[in-house]
Design a protein around this motif. Structure first.
Motif, mmCIF file in Angstrom:
data_model
loop_
_atom_site.group_PDB
_atom_site.id
_atom_site.type_symbol
_atom_site.label_atom_id
_atom_site.label_comp_id
_atom_site.label_asym_id
_atom_site.label_seq_id
_atom_site.Cartn_x
_atom_site.Cartn_y
_atom_site.Cartn_z
ATOM 1 N N THR A 135 0.852 -1.193 0.000
ATOM 2 C CA THR A 135 0.000 0.000 0.000
ATOM 3 C C THR A 135 0.887 1.243 0.000
ATOM 4 N N THR A 136 0.377 2.301 -0.627
ATOM 5 C CA THR A 136 1.141 3.540 -0.776
ATOM 6 C C THR A 136 0.333 4.721 -0.263
ATOM 7 N N THR A 170 4.774 6.981 1.840
ATOM 8 C CA THR A 170 4.909 5.942 2.852
ATOM 9 C C THR A 170 4.425 4.634 2.233
ATOM 10 N N THR A 229 3.811 0.498 2.807
ATOM 11 C CA THR A 229 3.667 -0.622 3.734
ATOM 12 C C THR A 229 3.657 -1.909 2.920
ATOM 13 N N ALA A 244 3.143 -5.846 3.277
ATOM 14 C CA ALA A 244 2.613 -6.887 4.165
ATOM 15 C C ALA A 244 2.847 -8.255 3.544
ATOM 16 N N GLU A 293 3.493 -10.428 9.045
ATOM 17 C CA GLU A 293 4.081 -9.164 9.478
ATOM 18 C C GLU A 293 4.132 -8.175 8.323
ATOM 19 N N GLN A 294 4.480 -6.934 8.661
ATOM 20 C CA GLN A 294 4.608 -5.907 7.631
ATOM 21 C C GLN A 294 5.782 -5.003 7.950
ATOM 22 N N PHE A 295 6.238 -4.300 6.914
ATOM 23 C CA PHE A 295 7.340 -3.351 7.036
ATOM 24 C C PHE A 295 6.867 -2.041 6.414
ATOM 25 N N THR A 296 7.053 -0.939 7.140
ATOM 26 C CA THR A 296 6.633 0.368 6.651
ATOM 27 C C THR A 296 7.825 1.308 6.643
ATOM 28 N N TYR A 297 7.939 2.089 5.568
ATOM 29 C CA TYR A 297 9.002 3.090 5.491
ATOM 30 C C TYR A 297 8.495 4.301 4.723
ATOM 31 N N THR A 298 9.194 5.407 4.891
ATOM 32 C CA THR A 298 8.867 6.640 4.170
ATOM 33 C C THR A 298 10.100 7.122 3.437
#
Length: 124
Positions: free
Chosen positions: A9-10, A31, A33, A35, A77-82
């Motif tokens: 997702t964006t 950002t 994400t 998953a 799990e998920q990973f999120t970054y910006t």
């Protein structure tokens, strides 16, 4: 594992405080994400972006990992970054893919659907 097991997702945001429209410089943050909906861990190896501004200017960006990391994402799990990008126009589009690796060494592409970068309340 199928690429569909990775859900991306964006969320783009215009950064008015970093932009200088009178100099054709429009800065956006986005950002992401990632998953893992599969049943095995994956590692994000590299990224490929295609960024197009409203003038049709295209920039291709490729590199190892994201934000200096090659995150391992366990099932569920998920990973999120910006991160960010600068355009010469107030509107643009980004799309791309991540190269993902499973623990057995198999690699696959996880597509990132096109998303729009635009000034708030801009109509076009």
């Amino acid at each position: 594992m199928t690429p569909g097991a990775i859900h991306i997702t964006t969320q783009p945001h215009y950064l008015a405080e970093r932009s200088t429209p009178d100099e054709q410089n429009y800065v956006f943050a986005y950002t992401i994400t990632i998953a893992n909906r599969g049943d095995v861990p994956v590692k994000l190896i590299s990224r490929r972006w295609l960024i197009t501004d409203a003038n049709g200017k295209m920039i291709e960006v490729e590199g190892s990992g994201v934000i200096g990391e090659q995150p391992r994402i366990a099932p569920g799990e998920q990973f999120t970054y910006t991160s960010g990008v600068s355009l010469e126009t107030p509107v643009g589009v980004m799309e791309g893919s991540y190269t993902m690796s499973q623990e057995n060494g198999d690699e696959f592409q996880a597509p990132i659907a096109a998303f729009r970068l635009a000034l708030p309340n801009l109509i076009n």
